[in-house]
Design an enzyme around this catalytic site. Structure first.
Site, PDB file in Angstrom:
ATOM      1  N   CYS A  26      -1.726  -3.092   6.675  1.00 33.61           N
ATOM      2  CA  CYS A  26      -1.703  -1.687   7.653  1.00 33.61           C
ATOM      3  C   CYS A  26      -3.059  -1.548   8.285  1.00 33.61           C
ATOM      4  CB  CYS A  26      -1.694  -0.552   6.724  1.00 33.61           C
ATOM      5  SG  CYS A  26      -2.916  -0.562   5.271  1.00 33.61           S
TER       6      CYS A  26
ATOM      7  N   GLN B 174      -5.359  -0.864  -3.838  1.00 35.65           N
ATOM      8  CA  GLN B 174      -6.170  -1.835  -4.605  1.00 35.65           C
ATOM      9  C   GLN B 174      -6.993  -1.329  -5.796  1.00 35.65           C
ATOM     10  OE1 GLN B 174      -7.804  -4.486  -1.926  1.00 35.65           O
ATOM     11  NE2 GLN B 174      -8.985  -5.290  -3.370  1.00 35.65           N
TER      12      GLN B 174
ATOM     13  N   CYS C 130       0.680  -1.283  -0.140  1.00 35.95           N
ATOM     14  CA  CYS C 130      -0.005   0.056  -0.049  1.00 35.95           C
ATOM     15  C   CYS C 130       0.867   1.261  -0.245  1.00 35.95           C
ATOM     16  CB  CYS C 130      -1.022   0.058   0.973  1.00 35.95           C
ATOM     17  SG  CYS C 130      -0.453   0.731   2.607  1.00 35.95           S
ATOM     18  N   GLU C 131       0.473   2.171  -0.666  1.00 37.18           N
ATOM     19  CA  GLU C 131       1.322   3.246  -0.948  1.00 37.18           C
ATOM     20  C   GLU C 131       1.123   4.291   0.309  1.00 37.18           C
ATOM     21  OE1 GLU C 131      -0.026   5.236  -4.561  1.00 37.18           O
ATOM     22  OE2 GLU C 131      -1.462   6.457  -3.514  1.00 37.18           O
ATOM     23  N   HIS C 132       0.184   4.145   1.029  1.00 31.79           N
ATOM     24  CA  HIS C 132       0.084   4.947   2.362  1.00 31.79           C
ATOM     25  C   HIS C 132       1.049   4.447   3.619  1.00 31.79           C
ATOM     26  CE1 HIS C 132      -4.002   5.335   0.479  1.00 31.79           C
ATOM     27  NE2 HIS C 132      -3.495   6.240   0.139  1.00 31.79           N
ATOM     28  N   HIS C 133       1.286   3.315   3.556  1.00 30.63           N
ATOM     29  CA  HIS C 133       2.148   2.813   4.832  1.00 30.63           C
ATOM     30  C   HIS C 133       3.172   2.085   4.549  1.00 30.63           C
ATOM     31  CE1 HIS C 133      -2.075   3.195   6.399  1.00 30.63           C
ATOM     32  NE2 HIS C 133      -1.616   3.821   7.246  1.00 30.63           N
TER      33      HIS C 133
ATOM     34  N   HIS D  50      -5.080  -6.187   4.129  1.00 33.95           N
ATOM     35  CA  HIS D  50      -4.267  -5.258   4.256  1.00 33.95           C
ATOM     36  C   HIS D  50      -3.480  -5.336   5.503  1.00 33.95           C
ATOM     37  CE1 HIS D  50      -5.388  -2.960   0.399  1.00 33.95           C
ATOM     38  NE2 HIS D  50      -6.159  -3.922   0.480  1.00 33.95           N
TER      39      HIS D  50
END
Ligand SMILES: [Zn+2]
Length: 198
Positions: free
Chosen positions: A158, A128, A87-90, A156
């Site tokens: 995260c 996703q 995931c690009e956030h975490h 996920h």
């Protein structure tokens, strides 16, 4: 157009990443010099380059490298394609399965190429929803089919390891084009991917 697989790591990128990962380990309260951690920055640098190698690969070229003229108009489904992404956030992993179908319009591609396309887009920093649409677009643009469907089910880390700690939640995303926008075709596809054939 040919594509090449890269297993080699860029030395400059590797050594810059190593320095930064060593600093990060210290900032997190660990001793980067202790025995078990001495080679960790190098391993991290290589692992991260491996997990993001999809940036250098053209998914359309993969599909077009095995594009054959064939007069079939039945739905072709590749289900349960293993998927590992981040995931690009975490920058934590998400993993699960992709189910992909298309209805040819004069051209088919190798079944393994569909799985490769899933890999190419998974090995990037992702969400996703975008991953689902990128797979659909690559197939749509390379094969000009009558329809494409992509469903991804993923867990996920995260969400599972931090914050809300939802251990068992699975996120499902889907994208449909052409024939699959019709209810009848879409439900046939959904029925086929949910069926236990083995
Ligand atoms: Zn996340």
């Amino acid at each position: 157009m040919a594509y090449k697989r890269t297993e080699k790591f860029d030395e400059e990128i590797t050594s810059s990443l190593m320095k930064k990962y060593k600093e990060s380990i210290a900032l997190l309260g660990e001793d980067p010099e202790r025995e078990g951690l001495q080679k960790t920055p190098e391993r991290m640098a290589k692992a991260m380059q491996y997990l993001t190698q999809g940036y250098g690969i053209d998914a359309r070229a993969i599909l077009e490298s095995a594009k054959f003229h064939e007069e079939v108009s039945e739905m072709i489904i590749v289900k349960d394609i293993e998927l590992y992404s981040m995931c690009e956030h975490h920058m934590l992993p998400f993993y699960g399965k992709a189910h992909v179908a298309y209805i040819p319009n004069g051209y088919i591609t190798g079944l393994s190429k569909i799985a490769r396309v899933v890999d190419v887009y998974s090995r990037r920093l992702q969400v996703q929803e975008r991953l689902t649409h990128q797979i659909l677009s690559a197939i749509k643009e390379s094969l000009n089919p009558l329809g494409v469907a992509v469903v991804i089910e993923a867990s996920h880390l995260c969400m599972m390891m931090r914050g809300v700690s939802k251990q068992n939640s699975v996120t499902t995303t889907s994208a449909f084009f052409g024939e699959f926008e019709k209810n009848e075709t879409r439900s046939e596809f959904m029925k086929l991917i949910s069926a236990k054939l083995h």
